[in-house]
Design a protein around this motif. Structure first.
Motif, PDB file in Angstrom:
ATOM      1  N   ASP A   1       0.677  -0.917  -0.180  1.00 47.44           N
ATOM      2  CA  ASP A   1      -0.030   0.157   0.046  1.00 47.44           C
ATOM      3  C   ASP A   1       1.066   1.343   0.019  1.00 47.44           C
ATOM      4  N   ALA A   2       1.796   1.277   0.796  1.00 44.24           N
ATOM      5  CA  ALA A   2       2.689   2.274   0.931  1.00 44.24           C
ATOM      6  C   ALA A   2       3.630   2.577  -0.509  1.00 44.24           C
ATOM      7  N   PHE A   3       3.926   1.594  -1.003  1.00 41.23           N
ATOM      8  CA  PHE A   3       4.639   1.600  -2.423  1.00 41.23           C
ATOM      9  C   PHE A   3       3.723   2.265  -3.366  1.00 41.23           C
ATOM     10  N   ALA A   4       2.481   1.876  -3.596  1.00 35.42           N
ATOM     11  CA  ALA A   4       1.560   2.572  -4.543  1.00 35.42           C
ATOM     12  C   ALA A   4       1.288   3.893  -4.230  1.00 35.42           C
TER      13      ALA A   4
ATOM     14  N   GLY B   1       2.077   9.948  -5.056  1.00 34.40           N
ATOM     15  CA  GLY B   1       2.296  11.195  -4.458  1.00 34.40           C
ATOM     16  C   GLY B   1       3.387  11.727  -5.345  1.00 34.40           C
ATOM     17  N   TRP B   2       4.137  10.610  -5.809  1.00 30.47           N
ATOM     18  CA  TRP B   2       5.720  11.132  -6.702  1.00 30.47           C
ATOM     19  C   TRP B   2       4.919  11.671  -7.798  1.00 30.47           C
ATOM     20  N   ALA B   3       3.989  10.755  -8.450  1.00 30.44           N
ATOM     21  CA  ALA B   3       3.663  11.295  -9.646  1.00 30.44           C
ATOM     22  C   ALA B   3       3.013  12.734  -9.840  1.00 30.44           C
ATOM     23  N   ASP B   4       2.225  12.763  -8.749  1.00 32.61           N
ATOM     24  CA  ASP B   4       1.447  14.011  -8.607  1.00 32.61           C
ATOM     25  C   ASP B   4       2.284  15.292  -8.323  1.00 32.61           C
TER      26      ASP B   4
ATOM     27  N   SER C   1       1.971  15.654   0.114  1.00 31.94           N
ATOM     28  CA  SER C   1       1.398  16.075   1.135  1.00 31.94           C
ATOM     29  C   SER C   1       0.139  15.178   1.583  1.00 31.94           C
ATOM     30  N   ASP C   2      -0.679  14.729   0.372  1.00 32.26           N
ATOM     31  CA  ASP C   2      -1.563  13.673   0.575  1.00 32.26           C
ATOM     32  C   ASP C   2      -1.225  12.228   1.231  1.00 32.26           C
ATOM     33  N   VAL C   3       0.082  12.091   0.937  1.00 31.23           N
ATOM     34  CA  VAL C   3       0.323  10.706   1.442  1.00 31.23           C
ATOM     35  C   VAL C   3       1.409  10.827   2.426  1.00 31.23           C
ATOM     36  N   SER C   4       1.491  12.047   2.991  1.00 28.77           N
ATOM     37  CA  SER C   4       2.489  12.073   4.167  1.00 28.77           C
ATOM     38  C   SER C   4       2.137  11.388   5.390  1.00 28.77           C
ATOM     39  N   ARG C   5       0.918  10.857   5.453  1.00 26.93           N
ATOM     40  CA  ARG C   5       0.949   9.874   6.736  1.00 26.93           C
ATOM     41  C   ARG C   5       1.457   8.342   6.421  1.00 26.93           C
TER      42      ARG C   5
ATOM     43  N   CYS D   1       7.521   8.480 -13.200  1.00 25.29           N
ATOM     44  CA  CYS D   1       7.931   7.141 -12.809  1.00 25.29           C
ATOM     45  C   CYS D   1       6.620   6.413 -12.459  1.00 25.29           C
ATOM     46  N   THR D   2       6.433   5.510 -13.482  1.00 24.78           N
ATOM     47  CA  THR D   2       5.100   4.805 -13.470  1.00 24.78           C
ATOM     48  C   THR D   2       5.418   3.150 -13.133  1.00 24.78           C
ATOM     49  N   VAL D   3       4.781   2.502 -12.299  1.00 20.96           N
ATOM     50  CA  VAL D   3       5.005   1.341 -11.890  1.00 20.96           C
ATOM     51  C   VAL D   3       3.926   0.523 -12.614  1.00 20.96           C
ATOM     52  N   LYS D   4       4.345  -0.543 -13.393  1.00 19.27           N
ATOM     53  CA  LYS D   4       3.595  -1.514 -13.983  1.00 19.27           C
ATOM     54  C   LYS D   4       3.131  -2.609 -12.976  1.00 19.27           C
TER      55      LYS D   4
END
Length: 221
Positions: A102-105, A110-113, A117-121, A148-151
């Protein structure tokens, strides 16, 4: 239980050999998304592939040794997690593995956006500020962005557990994992869309991720 001197020695051996192991295998080593480094293209050309072949032959004994070191570290860490799971479900590997997925995704989203801040937790404050300010904000100032796109996430291997028993709540315990994913990773010019570093190819990329137990949650650190 604390992973003591023996595990520290193992950590040193694993991290050093694993680095060499990653650098000379076909799988490209840990690069950006997240982390601020762009996927290496050194082995993409004809001469690069030839160099890779030579390095593989020369360092074959070290490759084998590092592979054995990694397996040993994974086996030991799984045992440490199994032992600690008796004292808290936060160490149950199936639950931890899902948390990592979940954290990886979410962190990659957030990195792509270009805004974490929205995933800071899902990360420690230090990690959040470091990635946002040192990489994302800096790139934006330079007029480039990281794509950076994860397939597909292909494997997660625990390789070190460092347990802390602060007030019996295990806070600040750390877990090091090796994460492999099929992904692309490159920098492009925002105005032109031209690739300025890396390339758009999808590759098998291996990253070392570190998680810290904070507020009863495993967070990227």
């Amino acid at each position: 239980m604390s992973v003591g001197k023996d595990s520290s020695d193992i950590c040193t051996a694993v991290m050093s050999t694993f680095l060499v192991f990653s650098l000379i295998l076909v799988t490209d080593p840990a690069l950006a998304g997240p982390g601020g480094k762009i996927a290496s293209t050194i082995f993409d050309s004809f001469w690069g592939k030839l160099l890779l072949g030579v390095l593989t032959i020369v360092f074959l004994p070290l490759i084998i040794l590092s592979s054995l070191e990694e397996r040993s570290a994974e086996k030991r860490t799984r045992k440490d997690l199994a032992f600690m799971s008796q004292f808290g479900e936060l160490f149950d590997w199936l639950s931890v593995e899902q948390r990592i997925k979940d954290a990886f995704a979410r962190v990659h989203k957030g990195w792509a956006d270009e805004d974490l801040s929205d995933v800071s937790r899902w990360m420690t404050d230090w990690y959040w500020q470091n990635q946002q300010q040192v990489h994302l904000d800096q790139w934006k100032k330079q007029g480039v962005r990281n794509i950076c796109t994860v397939k597909k996430l292909t494997s997660i291997k625990p390789i070190l557990l460092q347990h802390k028993n602060h007030e019996q709540n295990h806070e600040n315990s750390k877990l090091v994992v090796s994460v492999t994913a099929n992904m692309n990773d490159y920098l492009e010019d925002i105005s032109t869309g031209k690739v300025v570093e890396g390339n758009k190819k999808y590759k098998s990329v291996n990253n070392i991720w570190i998680f810290m137990l904070e507020d009863a949650q495993w967070k990227v650190c």
